[in-house]
Design a protein around this motif. Structure first.
Motif, short mmCIF file in Angstrom:
data_model
loop_
_atom_site.label_atom_id
_atom_site.label_comp_id
_atom_site.label_asym_id
_atom_site.label_seq_id
_atom_site.Cartn_x
_atom_site.Cartn_y
_atom_site.Cartn_z
N THR A 54 -11.24 0.78 -3.54
CA THR A 54 -9.81 1.00 -3.33
C THR A 54 -9.43 2.45 -3.04
OG1 THR A 54 -9.45 1.11 -5.71
CG2 THR A 54 -9.02 -1.01 -4.65
N THR A 55 -10.20 3.41 -3.50
CA THR A 55 -9.86 4.81 -3.23
C THR A 55 -10.48 5.34 -1.94
OG1 THR A 55 -11.69 5.61 -4.58
CG2 THR A 55 -9.55 5.33 -5.68
N ALA A 56 -11.38 4.61 -1.35
CA ALA A 56 -12.08 5.09 -0.15
C ALA A 56 -11.16 5.42 1.03
CB ALA A 56 -13.15 4.09 0.27
N PRO A 57 -10.10 4.64 1.30
CA PRO A 57 -9.26 4.97 2.46
C PRO A 57 -8.54 6.31 2.35
CG PRO A 57 -8.85 2.73 1.72
CD PRO A 57 -9.70 3.39 0.69
N ILE A 58 -8.45 6.88 1.15
CA ILE A 58 -7.79 8.18 1.00
C ILE A 58 -8.77 9.26 0.55
CG2 ILE A 58 -5.48 7.23 0.62
CD1 ILE A 58 -5.96 7.76 -2.41
N ASP A 59 -10.05 9.00 0.70
CA ASP A 59 -11.06 9.99 0.34
C ASP A 59 -10.80 11.28 1.13
OD1 ASP A 59 -14.03 9.90 -1.06
OD2 ASP A 59 -13.89 11.36 0.56
N GLY A 60 -11.04 12.40 0.52
CA GLY A 60 -10.78 13.69 1.15
C GLY A 60 -11.74 14.05 2.28
N TYR A 61 -12.77 13.25 2.47
CA TYR A 61 -13.78 13.55 3.50
C TYR A 61 -13.82 12.45 4.55
CZ TYR A 61 -15.28 17.25 0.40
OH TYR A 61 -15.29 18.37 -0.37
N ALA A 62 -13.71 12.88 5.81
CA ALA A 62 -13.66 11.94 6.93
C ALA A 62 -14.92 11.09 7.00
CB ALA A 62 -13.46 12.70 8.24
N LEU A 91 -6.34 -5.23 0.49
CA LEU A 91 -6.38 -4.71 1.86
C LEU A 91 -5.06 -4.03 2.20
CD1 LEU A 91 -8.13 -7.76 3.57
CD2 LEU A 91 -9.18 -5.66 2.73
N ALA A 92 -3.95 -4.62 1.76
CA ALA A 92 -2.64 -4.00 1.99
C ALA A 92 -2.55 -2.67 1.26
CB ALA A 92 -1.53 -4.95 1.54
N LEU A 93 -3.10 -2.60 0.06
CA LEU A 93 -3.13 -1.35 -0.70
C LEU A 93 -3.92 -0.29 0.06
CD1 LEU A 93 -2.56 0.24 -3.34
CD2 LEU A 93 -4.72 -0.70 -4.21
N HIS A 94 -5.06 -0.68 0.64
CA HIS A 94 -5.85 0.26 1.45
C HIS A 94 -4.97 0.90 2.52
CE1 HIS A 94 -9.87 -2.08 0.71
NE2 HIS A 94 -9.59 -1.30 -0.31
N VAL A 95 -4.29 0.06 3.26
CA VAL A 95 -3.47 0.53 4.39
C VAL A 95 -2.29 1.36 3.89
CG1 VAL A 95 -1.99 -0.22 6.29
CG2 VAL A 95 -4.18 -1.35 5.91
N ARG A 96 -1.59 0.84 2.91
CA ARG A 96 -0.38 1.51 2.41
C ARG A 96 -0.69 2.92 1.91
NH1 ARG A 96 0.91 -0.99 -2.39
NH2 ARG A 96 0.82 -2.92 -1.23
N THR A 97 -1.73 3.05 1.11
CA THR A 97 -2.05 4.37 0.55
C THR A 97 -2.51 5.34 1.63
OG1 THR A 97 -4.30 3.66 -0.04
CG2 THR A 97 -2.61 3.53 -1.76
N ALA A 98 -3.28 4.86 2.58
CA ALA A 98 -3.76 5.75 3.64
C ALA A 98 -2.63 6.19 4.56
CB ALA A 98 -4.86 5.06 4.45
N LEU A 99 -1.75 5.27 4.95
CA LEU A 99 -0.66 5.63 5.87
C LEU A 99 0.39 6.51 5.20
CD1 LEU A 99 -0.07 2.33 7.87
CD2 LEU A 99 -1.25 4.40 8.62
N SER A 100 0.46 6.48 3.88
CA SER A 100 1.45 7.28 3.15
C SER A 100 0.88 8.61 2.66
CB SER A 100 1.96 6.49 1.94
OG SER A 100 2.51 5.27 2.34
N HIS A 101 -0.36 8.88 2.98
CA HIS A 101 -1.03 10.07 2.47
C HIS A 101 -0.46 11.34 3.10
CE1 HIS A 101 -4.37 12.73 1.28
NE2 HIS A 101 -4.56 11.83 0.32
N VAL A 102 -0.56 12.44 2.38
CA VAL A 102 -0.04 13.72 2.85
C VAL A 102 -0.89 14.29 4.01
CG1 VAL A 102 -1.29 15.13 1.17
CG2 VAL A 102 0.88 15.94 2.09
N ASP A 109 -6.88 7.89 10.01
CA ASP A 109 -7.91 6.91 9.66
C ASP A 109 -7.28 5.64 9.07
OD1 ASP A 109 -9.89 8.58 10.58
OD2 ASP A 109 -10.44 9.34 8.60
N GLY A 110 -6.16 5.80 8.39
CA GLY A 110 -5.42 4.64 7.88
C GLY A 110 -4.89 3.78 9.01
#
Length: 189
Positions: A54-62, A91-102, A109-110
């Motif tokens: 669940t945290t992979a889509p917002i990992d700090g490394y590309a 899956l929705a959480l993956h997308v939501r967190t990545a698209l809302s990231h700073v 990538d989201g």
């Protein structure tokens, strides 16, 4: 059931939380190898796998986000769609967190992740009405970025429209849209 590097599922899942980006990236490659070699691994542990990613889509490394996207692509191709869809909230959480990231790189990538999910799974099976509204709002905010074509394509897919040739040029999209409007006006009395 281990990889060529002699790592089992529990070690790979633990490595996804490791402080080293290289170890986290390799964990996704190993997980893919393990699931390809031993299908019973994903069949009996898919819930655990999804929870650990669940945290992979917002990992700090590309490189980690890229490995995650590659694994998700493999998963969607090799696991029955109905099984993958049962994890729609994750899956929705993956997308939501990545698209809302700073970070703009994480958001980019989201967007790639959203495109993968929409292309392979479809919005109507994956996202609730509320989630579609939220993602539409986020995508509209992102449409002013340099990825506006990609954002618009995802927005059309999310809302269930066909892309009207947006990638070919805006003129064809305008023609398709105006011809649709004209035909609906002709049909009214």
């Amino acid at each position: 059931e281990v990889t060529k590097r002699n790592l089992g599922l529990l070690e790979l899942l633990a490595h996804m939380q490791h402080h080293s980006a290289k170890v986290r990236r390799e964990a996704f490659h190993g997980l893919k190898e393990l699931c390809e070699t031993f299908p019973t691994v994903w069949q009996s542990n898919l819930s655990r796998i999804m929870e650990s990613t669940t945290t992979a889509p917002i990992d700090g490394y590309a490189e980690v986000r890229e490995a995650f996207l590659d694994f998700q692509g493999w998963l969607i191709e090799n696991v029955p769609k109905s099984t993958v869809i049962s994890f729609a909230s994750t899956l929705a959480l993956h997308v939501r967190t990545a698209l809302s990231h700073v970070s703009s790189e994480v958001r980019s990538d989201g967007l790639d992740l959203l495109e993968l999910y929409l292309r392979e799974l479809g919005s109507e099976r994956l996202f609730s009405q509320e989630e579609v509204m939220h993602l539409t709002s986020v995508l509209c905010q992102l449409s002013s970025t340099s990825q506006s074509d990609s954002v618009l394509g995802s927005l059309y897919q999310l809302l269930g429209f066909r892309t009207l040739g947006l990638r070919e040029g805006s003129e064809s999209a305008q023609i398709s849209t105006s011809s649709t409007q004209e035909s609906s006006q002709d049909a009214s009395p």
